[in-house]
Enzyme design. Structure first.
Site, mmCIF file in Angstrom:
data_model
loop_
_atom_site.group_PDB
_atom_site.id
_atom_site.type_symbol
_atom_site.label_atom_id
_atom_site.label_comp_id
_atom_site.label_asym_id
_atom_site.label_seq_id
_atom_site.Cartn_x
_atom_site.Cartn_y
_atom_site.Cartn_z
ATOM 1 C CE LYS A 193 -1.983 2.500 3.116
ATOM 2 N NZ LYS A 193 -1.746 3.820 2.454
ATOM 3 C CD GLU A 236 10.276 12.168 12.083
ATOM 4 O OE1 GLU A 236 9.153 11.649 12.256
ATOM 5 O OE2 GLU A 236 11.174 11.634 11.405
HETATM 6 P P1 NAD Z 1 2.512 7.851 8.346
HETATM 7 O O1 NAD Z 1 2.786 6.986 9.509
HETATM 8 O O2 NAD Z 1 1.494 8.924 8.491
HETATM 9 O O3 NAD Z 1 2.039 6.978 7.098
HETATM 10 C C1 NAD Z 1 2.825 5.922 6.580
HETATM 11 C C2 NAD Z 1 1.923 4.912 5.895
HETATM 12 O O4 NAD Z 1 1.062 4.329 6.865
HETATM 13 C C3 NAD Z 1 1.011 5.516 4.827
HETATM 14 O O5 NAD Z 1 0.942 4.639 3.735
HETATM 15 C C4 NAD Z 1 -0.327 5.614 5.538
HETATM 16 O O6 NAD Z 1 -1.432 5.586 4.668
HETATM 17 C C5 NAD Z 1 -0.291 4.371 6.416
HETATM 18 N N1 NAD Z 1 -1.185 4.384 7.579
HETATM 19 C C6 NAD Z 1 -1.643 5.454 8.269
HETATM 20 N N2 NAD Z 1 -2.456 5.045 9.263
HETATM 21 C C7 NAD Z 1 -2.514 3.680 9.212
HETATM 22 C C8 NAD Z 1 -3.173 2.683 9.980
HETATM 23 N N3 NAD Z 1 -3.968 2.981 10.994
HETATM 24 N N4 NAD Z 1 -2.969 1.390 9.645
HETATM 25 C C9 NAD Z 1 -2.165 1.049 8.631
HETATM 26 N N5 NAD Z 1 -1.528 1.960 7.841
HETATM 27 C C10 NAD Z 1 -1.688 3.265 8.143
HETATM 28 O O7 NAD Z 1 3.920 8.460 7.900
HETATM 29 P P2 NAD Z 1 4.206 9.482 6.728
HETATM 30 O O8 NAD Z 1 3.766 10.845 7.114
HETATM 31 O O9 NAD Z 1 3.724 8.931 5.440
HETATM 32 O O10 NAD Z 1 5.798 9.420 6.651
HETATM 33 C C11 NAD Z 1 6.632 10.187 7.452
HETATM 34 C C12 NAD Z 1 7.205 9.342 8.576
HETATM 35 O O11 NAD Z 1 7.913 8.225 8.026
HETATM 36 C C13 NAD Z 1 8.237 10.107 9.385
HETATM 37 O O12 NAD Z 1 8.071 9.814 10.742
HETATM 38 C C14 NAD Z 1 9.561 9.563 8.867
HETATM 39 O O13 NAD Z 1 10.631 9.714 9.762
HETATM 40 C C15 NAD Z 1 9.208 8.138 8.610
HETATM 41 N N6 NAD Z 1 10.152 7.506 7.688
HETATM 42 C C16 NAD Z 1 11.003 6.558 8.197
HETATM 43 C C17 NAD Z 1 11.936 5.959 7.353
HETATM 44 C C18 NAD Z 1 12.888 4.912 7.889
HETATM 45 O O14 NAD Z 1 13.449 4.178 7.091
HETATM 46 N N7 NAD Z 1 13.101 4.798 9.190
HETATM 47 C C19 NAD Z 1 11.987 6.315 6.005
HETATM 48 C C20 NAD Z 1 11.098 7.269 5.525
HETATM 49 C C21 NAD Z 1 10.170 7.853 6.384
#
Ligand code: NAD
Length: 492
Positions: A182, A394
């Site tokens: 997804k 963050e």
């Molecule tokens: P997010 O957690 O809002 O969303 C990530 C994904 O999770 C999306 O596809 C979203 O639709 C899905 N999601 C949201 N709620 C959900 C639920 N209840 N159940 C299942 N899936 C759900 O994060 P974001 O804003 O897309 O990304 C930014 C974050 O990602 C930051 O915290 C960043 O540091 C982190 N990040 C980490 C890495 C790493 O490798 N450690 C790499 C890139 C980004």
């Protein structure tokens, strides 16, 4: 870093779901809109996956599983080499599309090139898909073999949509699993290009499926799905917790998490400033701070702090100049990108407001950069309170906390006093100090005389400590995470 001047898309933008190697509309026919963060205009209406579409994709992945597993890893690797070549060739198309959906600078786009390298590395791991044998038990030859989990899920964020997808599909598919991915609701379009390339590379139907949709309901349906045996997640710590909770309440599927960061960068008084200053600037400017490993907490020795600050400001201004009207991130001359959407833009501005209450002084930036689009000025907060929200949370924007320090023990205490532990770095010419600090950092990755984002190598584990996650992307270690062990006792 390849430059895609005059990037072109190959025509119509794909907006359907990708299930069983076919692009299909969602069962409900429901769509959601994707907006360009530069122009604030709609880019596309995309078909939205609901739980019934998740079921359909899982069924396709389940049907594809036996033949894919039976084929063997060496044969599976062949598809990766083809996909890597196609991905490299698709650079201009992906650069332009990602620029439209997330605001990423097309001229600095390199996800396709890094992703292709990653795919070739994972193909090479095909020969490492092995366990162990033991003669320690009298009268026995015992062995451990590694096998796939079965149907797996991947849920990825928007900031590096192609890389995040490849970091999951790479080890998952070479390990013999099939996958339902997804994409983020903020960046569904590039993931669908990846899907098209997967089909062109000849992957069998159902092995790799892509759903566009929201975290809730599509992501949540995956997290609690009874047929999905493992989920690899990259995103925020908040969502990571929800996915683990859903897994615990359903079939106890394995969940591996790659989460956020608040990475410290320490500059000692003997540091090579010619190298450290531009590196510190790039680290907080790249993708306008929307990088999990961005060095967002800077600690500079007090004896060089004022000079460092002045030169850092000059470097950042030079790297992120923008006209008051903003510059389209898809054009070659763009230098600074907008935040991904209105919500992210408002969130970063909210943190800048909080900075004013943190006891720190804003010495650069501090407001929106242009009248149109979600551009924010690169911002430096000098000496915010250690316990303030801007120092602890963050922000995921171009906002740097600039702190000073007197001695090593004091700075290490502050650097490690964080719930996060993804990445940390330092600059010094003293090798003993470098190794001492590298060992003391409470983080999964450390840079010595280098800092993010220039620190990722495909054969090295990409992983966090503490609330930055429990998973591993890249390297042989990630392959181990996508296969499970079986012990076999053989009496002779
Ligand atoms: P997010 O957690 O809002 O969303 C990530 C994904 O999770 C999306 O596809 C979203 O639709 C899905 N999601 C949201 N709620 C959900 C639920 N209840 N159940 C299942 N899936 C759900 O994060 P974001 O804003 O897309 O990304 C930014 C974050 O990602 C930051 O915290 C960043 O540091 C982190 N990040 C980490 C890495 C790493 O490798 N450690 C790499 C890139 C980004």
């Amino acid at each position: 870093m390849p430059v895609h001047e005059g990037a072109k898309t190959s025509g119509k933008i794909e907006t359907r779901l990708f299930i069983n190697n076919e692009f299909v509309e969602s069962i409900s026919g429901k769509t959601f809109d994707v907006f360009n963060p530069y122009s604030e205009e709609k880019v596309a209406s995309v078909y939205e996956a609901l739980p019934e579409d998740v079921d359909k994709a899982v069924d396709a992945a389940e049907a594809a599983l036996p033949a894919w597993e039976e084929m063997g890893a060496i044969a599976r690797a062949e598809y990766y080499y083809k996909l890597a070549d196609l991905l490299e060739a698709a650079g201009p198309e992906l650069a332009e599309l990602e620029s439209k959906e997330t605001g990423q600078l097309a001229s600095r786009y390199r996800e396709n090139a890094v992703g292709a390298k990653g795919l070739r590395m994972f193909a090479g791991l095909a020969s490492d898909l092995n366990g162990a044998t033991s003669l320690a038990m009298p009268g026995h030859v015992n062995m451990v073999i590694r096998q796939p989990y079965g149907v797996c899920g991947a849920i990825v964020p928007w900031n590096v949509p192609i890389l995040a997808a490849i970091f999951k599909m790479g080890p998952a598919l070479i390990g013999g699993n099939t996958l339902v991915l997804k994409s983020s609701e903020k960046s569904p379009l590039t993931a669908l290009v990846l899907a098209r390339l997967v089909k062109e590379a000849g992957f069998p139907p159902g092995v790799f499926n892509v759903l566009s949709g929201y975290g809730n309901p599509a992501g949540a349906a995956m997290a609690s799905h009874m047929k999905i045996r493992k989920i690899g997640f990259t995103g925020s710590a908040r969502t990571g917790r929800l996915i683990k909770e859903a897994a615990a309440k359903s079939n106890l599927k394995r969940v591996s998490l790659e989460l956020g960061g608040k990475s410290p960068l320490i500059i000692f008084d003997d540091a090579n400033l010619e190298a450290a200053i531009p590196a510190a600037a790039i680290s907080i400017i790249a993708l306008t701070g929307q990088v999990c490993i961005a060095s967002s907490r800077l600690y500079v020795h007090s004896s060089i702090a004022d000079v460092f600050q002045e030169k850092l400001i000059q470097a950042i201004k030079k790297m992120s100049a923008n006209s008051p009207e903003g510059v389209d991130p898809s054009s070659p001359e763009a230098m600074h990108q907008p935040q991904v959407d209105k919500a992210q833009f408002e969130n970063v501005l909210k943190y800048i407001e909080l900075a004013k209450e943190s006891g720190g002084e804003i010495v650069l930036g501090g407001k929106r950069q242009t009248e149109k689009g979600y551009f924010i000025e690169p911002t430096i907060i000098r000496n915010p309170d250690h316990d303030s929200r801007v120092s602890k949370e963050e922000i995921f924007g171009p906002v740097l906390c600039f702190n000073t320090f007197e001695d090593e023990d004091e700075v290490m205490k502050r650097a490690n006093d964080s719930e996060y532990g993804l990445f940390a770095s330092l600059y010094t010419k003293d090798i003993s100090r470098a190794m001492r600090i590298a060992k003391r950092f409470e983080s999964g990755m450390v840079g010595v005389n280098t800092t993010s984002p220039m620190t990722t190598a495909p054969d090295m584990p990409f992983s966090g400590w503490k609330a930055s996650g429990d998973g591993v992307d890249l390297s042989k270690a990630s392959l181990d995470l996508w296969t499970q062990m079986k012990t076999i006792y053989i009496k002779i």
